[in-house]
Structures are given as structure tokens and as C-alpha cells.
Design an enzyme around this catalytic site. Sequence first.
Site, mmCIF file in Angstrom:
data_model
loop_
_atom_site.group_PDB
_atom_site.id
_atom_site.type_symbol
_atom_site.label_atom_id
_atom_site.label_comp_id
_atom_site.label_asym_id
_atom_site.label_seq_id
_atom_site.Cartn_x
_atom_site.Cartn_y
_atom_site.Cartn_z
ATOM 1 N N HIS A 36 56.767 33.950 -54.545
ATOM 2 C CA HIS A 36 56.478 35.144 -55.333
ATOM 3 C C HIS A 36 55.811 34.771 -56.655
ATOM 4 O O HIS A 36 56.426 34.131 -57.503
ATOM 5 C CB HIS A 36 57.808 35.877 -55.583
ATOM 6 C CG HIS A 36 57.690 37.130 -56.373
ATOM 7 N ND1 HIS A 36 58.284 37.285 -57.609
ATOM 8 C CD2 HIS A 36 57.086 38.310 -56.085
ATOM 9 C CE1 HIS A 36 58.052 38.505 -58.053
ATOM 10 N NE2 HIS A 36 57.331 39.149 -57.150
ATOM 11 N N GLU A 63 51.762 34.001 -52.991
ATOM 12 C CA GLU A 63 51.367 35.358 -53.359
ATOM 13 C C GLU A 63 50.519 35.393 -54.632
ATOM 14 O O GLU A 63 50.997 35.006 -55.690
ATOM 15 C CB GLU A 63 52.608 36.234 -53.622
ATOM 16 C CG GLU A 63 52.198 37.665 -53.947
ATOM 17 C CD GLU A 63 53.195 38.450 -54.792
ATOM 18 O OE1 GLU A 63 53.929 37.839 -55.583
ATOM 19 O OE2 GLU A 63 53.198 39.671 -54.659
ATOM 20 N N ASP A 65 49.087 38.298 -57.033
ATOM 21 C CA ASP A 65 48.799 39.686 -57.405
ATOM 22 C C ASP A 65 47.405 39.675 -58.025
ATOM 23 O O ASP A 65 47.017 38.711 -58.681
ATOM 24 C CB ASP A 65 49.807 40.191 -58.451
ATOM 25 C CG ASP A 65 51.226 40.272 -57.911
ATOM 26 O OD1 ASP A 65 51.422 40.846 -56.829
ATOM 27 O OD2 ASP A 65 52.140 39.760 -58.587
ATOM 28 N N HIS A 78 49.889 39.603 -62.497
ATOM 29 C CA HIS A 78 50.803 40.644 -62.021
ATOM 30 C C HIS A 78 50.579 41.969 -62.721
ATOM 31 O O HIS A 78 50.470 43.021 -62.090
ATOM 32 C CB HIS A 78 52.258 40.217 -62.205
ATOM 33 C CG HIS A 78 53.219 41.293 -61.807
ATOM 34 N ND1 HIS A 78 53.669 42.261 -62.680
ATOM 35 C CD2 HIS A 78 53.770 41.610 -60.607
ATOM 36 C CE1 HIS A 78 54.466 43.097 -62.048
ATOM 37 N NE2 HIS A 78 54.543 42.734 -60.785
ATOM 38 N N GLU A 156 48.361 40.837 -53.225
ATOM 39 C CA GLU A 156 48.755 42.224 -53.484
ATOM 40 C C GLU A 156 47.667 42.910 -54.300
ATOM 41 O O GLU A 156 47.264 42.418 -55.360
ATOM 42 C CB GLU A 156 50.090 42.313 -54.240
ATOM 43 C CG GLU A 156 50.445 43.782 -54.482
ATOM 44 C CD GLU A 156 51.753 44.033 -55.200
ATOM 45 O OE1 GLU A 156 52.539 43.080 -55.411
ATOM 46 O OE2 GLU A 156 51.976 45.202 -55.573
HETATM 47 O O1 G3P Z 1 54.778 42.159 -53.822
HETATM 48 C C1 G3P Z 1 56.130 42.099 -53.534
HETATM 49 C C2 G3P Z 1 56.778 42.146 -54.831
HETATM 50 O O2 G3P Z 1 56.148 41.140 -55.550
HETATM 51 C C3 G3P Z 1 56.567 43.462 -55.509
HETATM 52 O O3 G3P Z 1 56.954 43.348 -56.786
HETATM 53 O O4 G3P Z 1 56.222 43.762 -59.028
HETATM 54 O O5 G3P Z 1 56.707 41.476 -58.315
HETATM 55 O O6 G3P Z 1 54.666 42.593 -57.529
HETATM 56 P P1 G3P Z 1 56.095 42.757 -57.948
HETATM 57 CA CA CA Z 2 53.609 41.268 -55.920
#
Ligand code: G3P
Ligand code: CA
Length: 308
Positions: A36, A63, A65, A78, A156
Amino acid sequence: MLKHLSATALALSFCFLAAPEAQRQAMPIGKQLIAHRGASGDAPEHTMPAYQLALDHHADFVEPDLAVSKDGQLVCLHDDSLERTTNVEQMFPDRYSRTVQGRDGAKQWLANDFTLQEIKRLDAGSWKSGRFAKAAVPTFDEMVSLVRGKAGIYPELKSPPLYTGRGVDMVKIFADSLKRQKLDTPESLKTTPVIIQSFDEATVRRVARELPTIPRVFLTSRDADVTDARLRELATFASGIAPEKAVIARHPDMVARAHAAGLTVTAWTFRADEKTAYPTVTEEMTQYLYTWGIDALFTNNPDRFPRR
Ligand code: G3P
Ligand code: CA
């Protein structure tokens, strides 16, 4: 630690009846570890050190973002704005948004108001530790260059509606980037799987049309998204559902119901520094993966992931 479908796809394909064949073959099997924001428990989120540490800890996916710079470049970030994770306020004190504010009217320095060259001048590591003072905001291309062939990529699309309101088509920029890098081809997906995620349903529906070979996951925090009727609707355009972990804890039966509808289930977010009812984050992840039967999870601590 990638595990992919080939012949075994046939054995599992009954789980994915709603998905087209090409996309079904791109879905990984086994319990999937998604780092994450990289290994963000131990390195500053969305920096190359965090992504490298995720690879060192054998993440199946990393991941990013995504945000879009003023000059149309995808960067890994993010928040829509830069002030939480960089020194933008110090570097560009007067460049805060005059139209967008945070909670309680807090000033925000939107990534979309800065060119890539300006963003690259920022320190994205010191907020976490002086050890990371040289870390910069990576571009999506830089992240792909590091991760490709070593793990999957789980991007994302954070805020497409925000960009639409500014005349920027974030989904097109992203789809063009994937196609330019040939990340959507069956050959590439075998060695570097990609799964797209968004909280924005219109965006998930659109990538289903524009990037049909790539699986996509709908993110949600809402109990209303795990009813049988809603799961069946989601399965018409998404490959999986990714509920906030509290939703699964309230409705552990949703895992079997989602599988029956043809959806994978991915939970977020597991953090070693969060106080929970479990003695350790590994035990918490074990409950979700092996008792409740989810397929994948996002964690800040990939070194704590319980493999079996
Ligand atoms: O994308 C899954 C999770 O990461 C969603 O929460 O706010 O950390 O992007 P966030
Ligand atoms: Ca995310």
C-alpha cells in the site's frame, strides 16, 4: 512472488463467469499481497525507496495512487495536494489553491497547479525521516520502470472528477500511458499484471470499456455495496470489489457472495501501527485471508504478510 493463471485458469474460471476471457486470464491466483503506497510503514509513501522496499519484501503488487501535474504528467501521490508529504509550502509559499481548500479552510497546494519540473524539486521524504531527504515524487513511468517484471502494478485513479472539473481527462491520460508502455498487452500482463482501482464507479465502468484486457476493482467503504443485488451489478463491469476492512468484518459472508457473483475480494488497509482487536497485524491479515477467505489485501507492512 508472482503467481499467474495459465492452465489453472480453467480450473478457477467458474469463479469469474462475468469477466471476459482475456481479462480473466490476467487475474492472479493465490493470496495477493499489495504493498500500500509501497512499503509505506517503513519508508515514505509513494517514493522510490518505498517501492523498492516493497519489492525487497516480495510484494505481489505495488500500489501507485495517481495525480496529474499541470503539464499533464502522471505522478505517484495519494492526496490531490502536495503539502502533507512534501515541502511544497516551504518551496512555493504563495502557490496554494485559491479555489480548493482542506478541512477547516486549510490551504492546499494542488498537484495539478504545478508542472512536473516544479514537483520534481520537492522533498517527498523528510516528513517521514531525515534518512529519506533526497526522495522525490516519482512519475508513474519511473514507478513502472522500477517494478515492471518484478511485481504487479495496482494503480488507483484517485480523483478523476476533480480533474474533469479542471478540463483534464485523467482517465484518457492514464489509458494512453498504459498503452504507450504496452502494459495492457497479454504478453506484458503475464509478467507484469496490472489491476486498476477506483472509488469512482464511472471511472471503473470507463476503464472496463477502454482497457478491456486489464482487471479493475471497485473500492468502497459502504455496506450498501455488498448486498447480493449490488454485487451482481458490480460484476457486470468490475473484476473485483475492494471494501474497507471494517465492511468485511461486519459482513464476512459477503466474501462467498462476492465470489458467487464472479468478483474477487480485496481488503484495505492493514497497518502495524494501528491498534486493532488483533495482537499483531499478521494475525489480523490471517483472519481476513484464511478464515474469511478474501483474495488479496493492501498493507503498509508487506514484511508482515502471512504466506502459506
Ligand atoms: O486503494 C486502496 C486503499 O489504498 C484506499 O485507500 O486512501 O489509502 O488510497 P487510500
Ligand atoms: Ca490507494
